[in-house]
Write an enzyme that holds these catalytic residues in place. Structure first.
Site, mmCIF file in Angstrom:
data_model
loop_
_atom_site.group_PDB
_atom_site.id
_atom_site.type_symbol
_atom_site.label_atom_id
_atom_site.label_comp_id
_atom_site.label_asym_id
_atom_site.label_seq_id
_atom_site.Cartn_x
_atom_site.Cartn_y
_atom_site.Cartn_z
ATOM 1 N N ILE A 24 0.834 -1.210 0.000
ATOM 2 C CA ILE A 24 0.000 0.000 0.000
ATOM 3 C C ILE A 24 0.863 1.252 0.000
ATOM 4 O O ILE A 24 0.683 2.159 -0.811
ATOM 5 C CB ILE A 24 -0.918 0.025 1.240
ATOM 6 C CG1 ILE A 24 -1.832 -1.188 1.272
ATOM 7 C CG2 ILE A 24 -1.754 1.303 1.271
ATOM 8 C CD1 ILE A 24 -2.657 -1.290 2.537
ATOM 9 N N ALA A 25 1.781 1.311 0.952
ATOM 10 C CA ALA A 25 2.570 2.545 1.117
ATOM 11 C C ALA A 25 3.859 2.210 1.832
ATOM 12 O O ALA A 25 3.997 1.170 2.482
ATOM 13 C CB ALA A 25 1.764 3.572 1.906
ATOM 14 N N GLY A 27 6.747 4.212 4.375
ATOM 15 C CA GLY A 27 7.064 5.410 5.144
ATOM 16 C C GLY A 27 8.461 5.342 5.721
ATOM 17 O O GLY A 27 9.255 4.458 5.379
ATOM 18 N N GLY A 28 8.754 6.281 6.627
ATOM 19 C CA GLY A 28 10.091 6.355 7.187
ATOM 20 C C GLY A 28 10.411 5.224 8.145
ATOM 21 O O GLY A 28 11.569 4.870 8.329
ATOM 22 N N MET A 29 9.376 4.644 8.767
ATOM 23 C CA MET A 29 9.614 3.584 9.736
ATOM 24 C C MET A 29 9.268 2.203 9.214
ATOM 25 O O MET A 29 9.870 1.210 9.620
ATOM 26 C CB MET A 29 8.784 3.835 11.013
ATOM 27 C CG MET A 29 9.132 5.091 11.769
ATOM 28 S SD MET A 29 8.370 5.109 13.411
ATOM 29 C CE MET A 29 6.638 4.892 13.008
ATOM 30 N N ALA A 30 8.260 2.123 8.342
ATOM 31 C CA ALA A 30 7.749 0.813 7.965
ATOM 32 C C ALA A 30 7.080 0.875 6.604
ATOM 33 O O ALA A 30 6.824 1.949 6.057
ATOM 34 C CB ALA A 30 6.762 0.320 9.021
ATOM 35 N N THR A 31 6.806 -0.313 6.063
ATOM 36 C CA THR A 31 6.055 -0.454 4.829
ATOM 37 C C THR A 31 4.736 -1.147 5.149
ATOM 38 O O THR A 31 4.702 -2.095 5.940
ATOM 39 C CB THR A 31 6.844 -1.271 3.799
ATOM 40 O OG1 THR A 31 8.091 -0.611 3.544
ATOM 41 C CG2 THR A 31 6.073 -1.388 2.487
ATOM 42 N N LYS A 47 1.842 -3.921 8.778
ATOM 43 C CA LYS A 47 2.850 -2.852 8.841
ATOM 44 C C LYS A 47 4.175 -3.481 9.262
ATOM 45 O O LYS A 47 4.329 -3.916 10.401
ATOM 46 C CB LYS A 47 2.414 -1.790 9.851
ATOM 47 C CG LYS A 47 3.318 -0.573 9.893
ATOM 48 C CD LYS A 47 2.695 0.484 10.819
ATOM 49 C CE LYS A 47 3.502 1.770 10.812
ATOM 50 N NZ LYS A 47 2.876 2.794 11.694
ATOM 51 N N ASP A 141 1.092 12.594 16.765
ATOM 52 C CA ASP A 141 1.307 12.842 15.337
ATOM 53 C C ASP A 141 -0.042 13.027 14.631
ATOM 54 O O ASP A 141 -0.335 12.365 13.635
ATOM 55 C CB ASP A 141 2.085 11.680 14.713
ATOM 56 C CG ASP A 141 2.724 12.074 13.375
ATOM 57 O OD1 ASP A 141 2.897 13.290 13.137
ATOM 58 O OD2 ASP A 141 3.042 11.175 12.585
#
Length: 638
Positions: A24-25, A27-31, A47, A141
């Site tokens: 899906i996406a 990010g900086g910490m996880a996929t 995640k 956040d």
């Protein structure tokens, strides 16, 4: 994690249960991936932590903490976390899959929302944050990217990955701030600390962005934006987009106050204020505002916010670039509404409203399942056509014993008729050590137990030779034993020392035993035939009666038999039962009473005087012998 490695996970089955179907996406910490739960045959989101971060123990702990924090929340507007697992080098979360778009996508499509539409969206967002705040969690956040809107219009808040227990919300590493810079509260920038009011600040910034189409603080670098959060106030939205009502201005400026004490105390209070402002706007407010603006073009979306990790100790103090003319022009341009945007927003809100009205039907796990009595929850689910399984009870600090602590699928989740819902009941709060209250007064012992969170049980009394009256002998369970605070703690109080049974024991030994207990002892002598001499023949109080130090007690000791001797002397018994020799009784008849008394007492007798007059007229006995210490009676006369 690079693209090649990420793609290698597609098609794999993690932990023997979750088959990765697509990405899906990232990010900086996880996929994040779409996966199928083979065991329950449902679509989930996975995640997966980037492998480069797996070596960072602090980050792994924070990542796992995300699962614990989010799994503890059960609310229809929170993306549910189902599980946390490790498969080889892959550490991952299993979450609810929300098919739809983010609030950022909506803003990108329509530019900005009308005030009433923005307040409509903010309410489920604040409801989700309010649930977190009541559980002692801080999101840290809050931003449009973390607000999801599914195909039915349901709003859900995602990514509690930065959540922390409020009591422990300090810097994760010395001097490091975590969050998205455009929404950071001043205290997060300066010290890295965050509490529920930091989430309120971010929500206020997000409301500003929804109604204006831009963030309140903009600059070329993330560091400069952070500086503005500390040194500049968030302006009223109407200063950027004319036509915003005063009620919305007030909501934004209150929520983004630099002094956290002047903000709403948590998301729950902010929700109440937003709902009041929403109800105060006419239903057609946004349509009339758009018509008044007279525009037909779709607005361009605002640039995405800066995201960064900043060192709080290096923030400069002279970095406040002036707003450019282009900035001001862009802010003024956002004053126009687009009819197309209104249509999109109305569709989203309508879908959300339809979901809200039908969410009580039993194609969803009931929202209030957590905290229901187990039998009530079981009945509610079965009445809705769902099967129920009850798992082993677990300890929970938020749900009372016998109530539902969690469900799988979670509260608010969509479920098909006939699907199984697993209920996990609470065993009560997590066990803790029972405090030591021995020797304390009852009121103080009760207060100590309550302060430690324990439930008070029964209070009983018992005698004790070592614990003073009205002091605590002990508890059940005993001090130091671990017990859930929901299990009652019984208290045993001393009714005093127990009066021992002394009948038949030696008089001297009995008196000494009582004196060693701190009692005031009175010994009386009495002659009772057939009972051993010098033994206790009665006691007051009786055996088993509670007594305390300083109490007066009496024992009666049997006198010895008198001894009669046939010699020139006769022996009798003194007052203590001991043998004594008889002595002659002098005749005091005719003598002055005072002189007679003195002579008899000098001889070893006791004297009583009766009648009137100054001389002795009669004496009893008047002659013969009597035991030393016996009483002579004198009768006065003229």
């Amino acid at each position: 994690m690079d693209t090649t490695v990420a793609d290698l996970l597609v098609g794999r089955v993690l932990d023997g249960r979750y088959r990765i179907e697509s990405r899906i996406a990232r990010g900086g910490m996880a996929t994040v991936y779409v996966a199928r739960d083979i065991r329950l045959d449902r679509i989930v989101a996975i995640k997966v932590m980037h492998s480069a971060l797996a070596a960072d123990e602090d980050f792994v702990a924070r990542f796992i903490g995300e699962a614990k924090a989010a799994a503890a929340l059960s609310h229809p507007n929170v993306v549910a976390v189902y599980d946390q697992r490790t498969d080889g080098e892959h550490v991952f979360l299993v979450m609810e899959y929300v098919e739809g778009a983010t609030l950022r996508d909506t803003l990108t499509a329509v530019g900005r929302l009308g005030p009433r539409a923005a307040l409509e969206i903010m309410q489920p967002v604040l409801a989700a944050l309010g649930a977190a705040h009541r559980a002692g969690l801080v999101h840290r956040d809050v931003k449009p990217e973390n607000v999801l809107i599914n195909e039915d219009g349901q709003v859900k808040v995602a990514d509690f990955g930065l959540a922390r227990a409020e009591s422990a919300s300090k810097l994760t590493k010395t001097g490091v701030i975590i969050g998205t810079v455009g929404y950071l509260a001043p205290e997060q920038v300066v010290s890295g600390t965050a509490d529920v009011r930091s989430d309120v600040y971010a929500a206020g910034v997000m409301l500003f962005e929804l109604v204006t189409g831009r963030l309140p603080h903009q600059a070329d670098t993330a560091l400069a934006v952070a500086y503005k959060h500390v040194n500049e106030v968030v302006p009223p939205p109407s200063s950027v987009a004319p036509g915003i009502p005063q009620a919305v201005d007030d909501l934004v400026t209150d929520a983004t106050s630099h002094d956290p004490r002047r903000r709403p105390r948590d998301a729950g209070q902010f929700l109440a204020e937003v709902a009041e402002a929403f109800n105060g706007l006419p239903r057609d407010f946004d349509r009339r505002a758009a018509e008044a603006a007279g525009t037909t073009a779709v607005m361009e979306s605002a640039a995405p916010p800066h995201t960064a990790v900043l060192d709080a100790g290096t923030l400069p103090r002279e970095m406040a670039p002036a707003r450019t003319r282009a900035d001001r022009a862009a802010g003024a341009a956002t004053g126009r509404y687009a009819l197309v945007a209104v249509g999109v927003v109305v569709a989203v809100i309508f879908g959300w409203a339809v979901w809200y009205q039908t969410s009580g039907q039993y194609d969803h796990v009931p929202e209030k399942i957590i905290g229901m009595r187990l039998e009530d929850a079981r009945s509610a689910l079965r009445d809705g056509g769902l099967d129920v399984r009850v798992a082993k009870a677990v300890y929970s600090d938020r749900v009372r014993k016998g109530e539902v602590a969690r469900s799988d699928p979670p509260a608010g989740a969509r479920v098909a008729k006939g699907e199984t819902v697993t209920l996990t009941p609470s065993r009560g709060r997590t066990p803790r050590e029972v405090p030591d209250v021995e020797g304390k007064p009852l009121d103080e012992a009760r207060r100590t137990l309550r302060d430690k969170g324990f439930t008070l049980g029964q209070t009983s009394t018992s005698t004790s030779q070592t614990v003073a009256k009205d002091r605590v002998i002990g508890t059940d369970p005993p001090a130091g034993e671990r017990r859930s605070p929901d299990e009652p703690v019984d208290i045993v109080v001393s009714s005093g020392m127990s009066m021992p049974g002394l009948i038949g024991t030696g008089g001297d030994a009995a008196a000494n035993q009582l004196r060693s207990m701190g009692l005031e002892v009175k010994v009386e002598k009495r002659k009772v035939d057939g009972r051993p001499a010098d033994t206790v023949i009665s006691q007051d109080p009786s055996e088993g009666t509670g007594v305390s130090r300083g109490d007066k007690v009496t024992i009666v000791v049997n006198k010895r038999d008198c001894i009669v001797d046939a010699g020139p002397f006769q022996f009798g018994c003194d007052d203590d039962g001991g043998a004594t020799r008889n002595i002659p009784v002098p005749d005091m008849t005719g003598r002055a009473v005072d002189d007679a008394r003195a002579a008899l007492e000098d001889s070893g007798f006791k004297v009583t005087v009766a009648g009137f007059g100054g001389k002795v007229r009669f004496q009893n006995p008047s002659s013969g012998q009597a035991p030393r210490g016996s009483t002579i009676t004198l009768v006065r006369g003229p």
